[in-house]
Design a protein around this motif. Structure first.
Motif, mmCIF file in Angstrom:
data_model
loop_
_atom_site.group_PDB
_atom_site.id
_atom_site.type_symbol
_atom_site.label_atom_id
_atom_site.label_comp_id
_atom_site.label_asym_id
_atom_site.label_seq_id
_atom_site.Cartn_x
_atom_site.Cartn_y
_atom_site.Cartn_z
ATOM 1 N N PHE A 240 0.833 -1.199 0.000
ATOM 2 C CA PHE A 240 0.000 0.000 0.000
ATOM 3 C C PHE A 240 0.871 1.253 0.000
ATOM 4 O O PHE A 240 0.653 2.194 -0.778
ATOM 5 C CB PHE A 240 -0.913 -0.025 1.223
ATOM 6 C CG PHE A 240 -2.208 0.730 1.055
ATOM 7 C CD1 PHE A 240 -2.628 1.197 -0.171
ATOM 8 C CD2 PHE A 240 -3.027 0.955 2.151
ATOM 9 C CE1 PHE A 240 -3.833 1.872 -0.310
ATOM 10 C CE2 PHE A 240 -4.231 1.632 2.034
ATOM 11 C CZ PHE A 240 -4.632 2.097 0.793
ATOM 12 N N LEU A 241 1.883 1.286 0.865
ATOM 13 C CA LEU A 241 2.763 2.453 0.962
ATOM 14 C C LEU A 241 3.516 2.705 -0.336
ATOM 15 O O LEU A 241 3.808 3.855 -0.688
ATOM 16 C CB LEU A 241 3.748 2.272 2.114
ATOM 17 C CG LEU A 241 3.148 2.278 3.534
ATOM 18 C CD1 LEU A 241 4.219 1.938 4.562
ATOM 19 C CD2 LEU A 241 2.512 3.620 3.854
ATOM 20 N N ARG A 368 -6.094 -10.831 -2.102
ATOM 21 C CA ARG A 368 -6.695 -11.057 -3.419
ATOM 22 C C ARG A 368 -7.994 -11.873 -3.322
ATOM 23 O O ARG A 368 -8.973 -11.585 -4.005
ATOM 24 C CB ARG A 368 -5.706 -11.821 -4.312
ATOM 25 C CG ARG A 368 -4.605 -10.964 -4.918
ATOM 26 C CD ARG A 368 -3.706 -11.838 -5.766
ATOM 27 N NE ARG A 368 -2.760 -11.037 -6.538
ATOM 28 C CZ ARG A 368 -3.021 -10.512 -7.721
ATOM 29 N NH1 ARG A 368 -4.223 -10.688 -8.274
ATOM 30 N NH2 ARG A 368 -2.112 -9.815 -8.377
ATOM 31 N N HIS A 369 -7.983 -12.896 -2.467
ATOM 32 C CA HIS A 369 -9.114 -13.827 -2.450
ATOM 33 C C HIS A 369 -10.392 -13.206 -1.905
ATOM 34 O O HIS A 369 -11.472 -13.793 -2.043
ATOM 35 C CB HIS A 369 -8.751 -15.068 -1.630
ATOM 36 C CG HIS A 369 -8.703 -14.831 -0.143
ATOM 37 N ND1 HIS A 369 -7.558 -14.414 0.508
ATOM 38 C CD2 HIS A 369 -9.665 -14.934 0.808
ATOM 39 C CE1 HIS A 369 -7.809 -14.281 1.789
ATOM 40 N NE2 HIS A 369 -9.077 -14.590 2.008
ATOM 41 N N LEU A 370 -10.317 -12.020 -1.294
ATOM 42 C CA LEU A 370 -11.504 -11.411 -0.705
ATOM 43 C C LEU A 370 -12.426 -10.784 -1.751
ATOM 44 O O LEU A 370 -13.588 -10.490 -1.473
ATOM 45 C CB LEU A 370 -11.097 -10.359 0.334
ATOM 46 C CG LEU A 370 -10.359 -10.924 1.557
ATOM 47 C CD1 LEU A 370 -9.858 -9.792 2.445
ATOM 48 C CD2 LEU A 370 -11.268 -11.860 2.349
ATOM 49 N N GLU A 384 -10.211 0.205 -10.234
ATOM 50 C CA GLU A 384 -8.946 0.049 -10.959
ATOM 51 C C GLU A 384 -7.915 -0.618 -10.058
ATOM 52 O O GLU A 384 -7.818 -0.296 -8.869
ATOM 53 C CB GLU A 384 -8.440 1.434 -11.384
ATOM 54 C CG GLU A 384 -7.047 1.444 -11.953
ATOM 55 C CD GLU A 384 -6.505 2.856 -12.104
ATOM 56 O OE1 GLU A 384 -5.350 2.994 -12.557
ATOM 57 O OE2 GLU A 384 -7.224 3.824 -11.761
ATOM 58 N N VAL A 385 -7.166 -1.574 -10.612
ATOM 59 C CA VAL A 385 -6.062 -2.185 -9.880
ATOM 60 C C VAL A 385 -4.838 -1.284 -10.016
ATOM 61 O O VAL A 385 -4.365 -1.038 -11.124
ATOM 62 C CB VAL A 385 -5.749 -3.590 -10.407
ATOM 63 C CG1 VAL A 385 -4.537 -4.171 -9.685
ATOM 64 C CG2 VAL A 385 -6.951 -4.514 -10.236
ATOM 65 N N VAL A 386 -4.339 -0.804 -8.874
ATOM 66 C CA VAL A 386 -3.199 0.118 -8.865
ATOM 67 C C VAL A 386 -1.887 -0.618 -8.651
ATOM 68 O O VAL A 386 -0.851 -0.240 -9.187
ATOM 69 C CB VAL A 386 -3.397 1.192 -7.779
ATOM 70 C CG1 VAL A 386 -2.192 2.115 -7.690
ATOM 71 C CG2 VAL A 386 -4.665 1.988 -8.039
ATOM 72 N N LYS A 391 -0.152 -12.022 -3.184
ATOM 73 C CA LYS A 391 -1.125 -12.181 -2.109
ATOM 74 C C LYS A 391 -2.080 -10.998 -1.978
ATOM 75 O O LYS A 391 -3.244 -11.170 -1.615
ATOM 76 C CB LYS A 391 -0.394 -12.391 -0.785
ATOM 77 C CG LYS A 391 -1.323 -12.772 0.367
ATOM 78 C CD LYS A 391 -0.545 -13.131 1.619
ATOM 79 C CE LYS A 391 -1.491 -13.543 2.751
ATOM 80 N NZ LYS A 391 -0.750 -13.893 3.980
ATOM 81 N N PHE A 392 -1.612 -9.781 -2.262
ATOM 82 C CA PHE A 392 -2.411 -8.588 -2.008
ATOM 83 C C PHE A 392 -2.635 -7.787 -3.284
ATOM 84 O O PHE A 392 -1.899 -7.915 -4.269
ATOM 85 C CB PHE A 392 -1.719 -7.687 -0.966
ATOM 86 C CG PHE A 392 -1.689 -8.270 0.411
ATOM 87 C CD1 PHE A 392 -2.733 -8.072 1.290
ATOM 88 C CD2 PHE A 392 -0.607 -9.033 0.833
ATOM 89 C CE1 PHE A 392 -2.713 -8.617 2.563
ATOM 90 C CE2 PHE A 392 -0.569 -9.578 2.104
ATOM 91 C CZ PHE A 392 -1.623 -9.370 2.973
ATOM 92 N N VAL A 393 -3.655 -6.925 -3.230
ATOM 93 C CA VAL A 393 -3.969 -6.047 -4.344
ATOM 94 C C VAL A 393 -4.363 -4.685 -3.791
ATOM 95 O O VAL A 393 -4.996 -4.584 -2.740
ATOM 96 C CB VAL A 393 -5.103 -6.649 -5.206
ATOM 97 C CG1 VAL A 393 -6.379 -6.804 -4.400
ATOM 98 C CG2 VAL A 393 -5.348 -5.831 -6.447
ATOM 99 N N VAL A 394 -3.937 -3.620 -4.492
ATOM 100 C CA VAL A 394 -4.327 -2.249 -4.152
ATOM 101 C C VAL A 394 -5.325 -1.768 -5.202
ATOM 102 O O VAL A 394 -5.059 -1.826 -6.407
ATOM 103 C CB VAL A 394 -3.108 -1.304 -4.104
ATOM 104 C CG1 VAL A 394 -3.553 0.132 -3.808
ATOM 105 C CG2 VAL A 394 -2.102 -1.779 -3.076
ATOM 106 N N LEU A 395 -6.487 -1.321 -4.731
ATOM 107 C CA LEU A 395 -7.588 -0.941 -5.614
ATOM 108 C C LEU A 395 -7.934 0.543 -5.450
ATOM 109 O O LEU A 395 -7.787 1.094 -4.360
ATOM 110 C CB LEU A 395 -8.831 -1.780 -5.305
ATOM 111 C CG LEU A 395 -8.644 -3.298 -5.334
ATOM 112 C CD1 LEU A 395 -9.878 -3.983 -4.785
ATOM 113 C CD2 LEU A 395 -8.360 -3.781 -6.750
ATOM 114 N N ARG A 396 -8.428 1.145 -6.529
ATOM 115 C CA ARG A 396 -8.844 2.563 -6.519
ATOM 116 C C ARG A 396 -10.240 2.664 -7.119
ATOM 117 O O ARG A 396 -10.493 2.181 -8.215
ATOM 118 C CB ARG A 396 -7.859 3.403 -7.323
ATOM 119 C CG ARG A 396 -8.306 4.832 -7.603
ATOM 120 C CD ARG A 396 -7.238 5.543 -8.432
ATOM 121 N NE ARG A 396 -7.639 6.860 -8.870
ATOM 122 C CZ ARG A 396 -8.135 7.148 -10.065
ATOM 123 N NH1 ARG A 396 -8.312 6.173 -10.961
ATOM 124 N NH2 ARG A 396 -8.460 8.393 -10.375
#
Length: 400
Positions: A240-241, A368-370, A384-386, A391-396
């Protein structure tokens, strides 16, 4: 919930008619049955402290017997549930003290009328928390108010009571044993030992953020017990950072209102403040310990008065005016104690959309699985995938 001599009507908070999770479990019932025994009931006429009551089942039941109860909780939602459950069952809230786990216990239990030694708590009831660190910290802080005559009883489900749990009671307060299991719940009995070495409470912990994570690299992080990932930066927050929005891009104003929603130790909000010196940042969490951590982390980089910031205990975005926020940064939880649920995340997303101005953005990091992208598309009409890793994804998502 069945209690002697009748039943209590209890709900979680916020109340939801579709909610299928109960506001109590077998551990609460086991402890209350034990306290109804004649030899135990007498102690309830004194000062009773309930530590970690999750939704107010213990506090409400004891208050209705006439006990003078002080509840100590780390949960804003848990305390709101307690207040609502007391009222629902016909009890006046002013007769019960609701204290947060981040408060100075000395102010609540300290010596009065010039006494040199505080009067001991008569009965200490402990609902074992998920976090061993939180349990240890609160036992250390309550120890000065526990005397040889204090009756100490803990409760929890078998899966929540470990050897380390019992060792914490023994190391900090005194000899400890457990009951037989009943409906997968146990009781913990502890005998205070004033001769135990005083020891030192190791909390809070401080560590430095690593390099390569943007503007917050190298900054100090302060963690009080019970906060997530207390001694290192977790990989989701690291991602995220590394992908936080740059508000100077596309001509966006630096003087914005930013919310770190579910702030934990405040690292994300700190980074947002460093990147946007003129922005006001509001840190929101339902955990009092998390807010204490966020404040300490923020003030380690920004002494009081040098940057506009607010620290708010609450249920998601409740209390924010519509069209009042420019950016929400969110790492939503997906557990409620032992239960897995997306109810909190959904409240956070819907509350964010209502508070955002047109063109305002919600940025979310999650496993990701959530499948948070599906919820955001449904709610905002876009997502949008940023950034991502295995394992993780940052979304906007943008409010149109």
């Amino acid at each position: 919930m069945p209690v002697p001599p009748g039943e209590l009507e209890l709900t979680r908070f916020p109340e939801d008619a579709r909610e299928r999770l109960r506001a109590w479990d077998a551990a609460d019932e086991y402890l209350l049955r034990h306290l109804d025994d004649g030899s135990e009931r007498a102690g309830l006429l004194g000062r009773v402290v309930v530590l970690g009551d999750r939704w107010g089942a213990l506090t409400t039941s004891l208050a209705l017997t006439g006990a003078h109860v002080t509840q100590i909780s780390d949960s804003f939602l848990g305390q709101q549930a307690t207040a609502a459950n007391l009222a629902r069952n016909g009890h006046s809230l002013p007769e019960v003290v609701l204290a947060s786990s981040a408060e100075d216990f000395g102010a609540e239990f300290g010596a009065g009328d010039g006494a040199e030694v505080p009067a001991p708590i008569d009965v200490l009831l402990v609902r074992v928390p998920k976090s061993l660190a939180l349990l240890e910290d609160q036992l250390w802080r309550l120890r000065p108010f526990v005397g040889p005559g204090t009756r100490i009883v803990g409760t929890g489900m078998v899966a929540e009571i470990h050897t380390s749990t019992l060792q914490a009671f023994e190391r900090i307060l005194g000899p400890t044993r457990t009951s037989l299991a009943v409906r997968k719940a146990r009781l913990i009995f502890c005998e205070p030992d004033p001769a135990l070495p005083r020891g030192e409470n190791p909390w809070p912990l401080t560590y430095q953020l690593p390099d390569g994570i943007g503007v917050a690299s190298g900054r100090s992080v302060v963690n009080y017990p019970g906060t997530f990932s207390a001694d290192h930066l977790d990989i989701g927050t690291r991602l995220f950072l590394q992908h936080l929005p740059n508000r100077s891009d596309a001509g966006r104003s630096d003087a914005a209102r930013i919310v770190d929603l579910g702030c934990g130790n405040g690292v994300v909000g700190l980074a947002a403040a460093l990147a946007s010196p003129k922005a006001s940042v509001t840190f929101v969490d339902e955990s009092y310990q998390a807010l204490a951590s966020a404040r300490a982390t923020f003030e380690a980089s920004f002494p009081p008065g040098t940057h506009e910031a607010e620290f708010r205990a609450g249920d998601g975005m409740d209390g924010f005016e519509p069209d009042s926020v420019d950016l929400v940064l969110n790492n939503p939880p997906f557990h409620s104690h032992q239960a897995t649920t997306d109810a909190t995340a959904w409240r956070m997303f819907t509350g964010s959309r209502a508070a955002l101005r047109r063109g305002g953005e919600l940025w979310v990091v999650g496993n990701r699985h959530l499948g948070y992208h599906l919820k955001l598309k449904r709610l905002f009409g876009n997502c949008e995938v940023v950034g991502s890793n295995p394992k993780f994804v940052v979304l906007r998502a943008v409010r149109r």
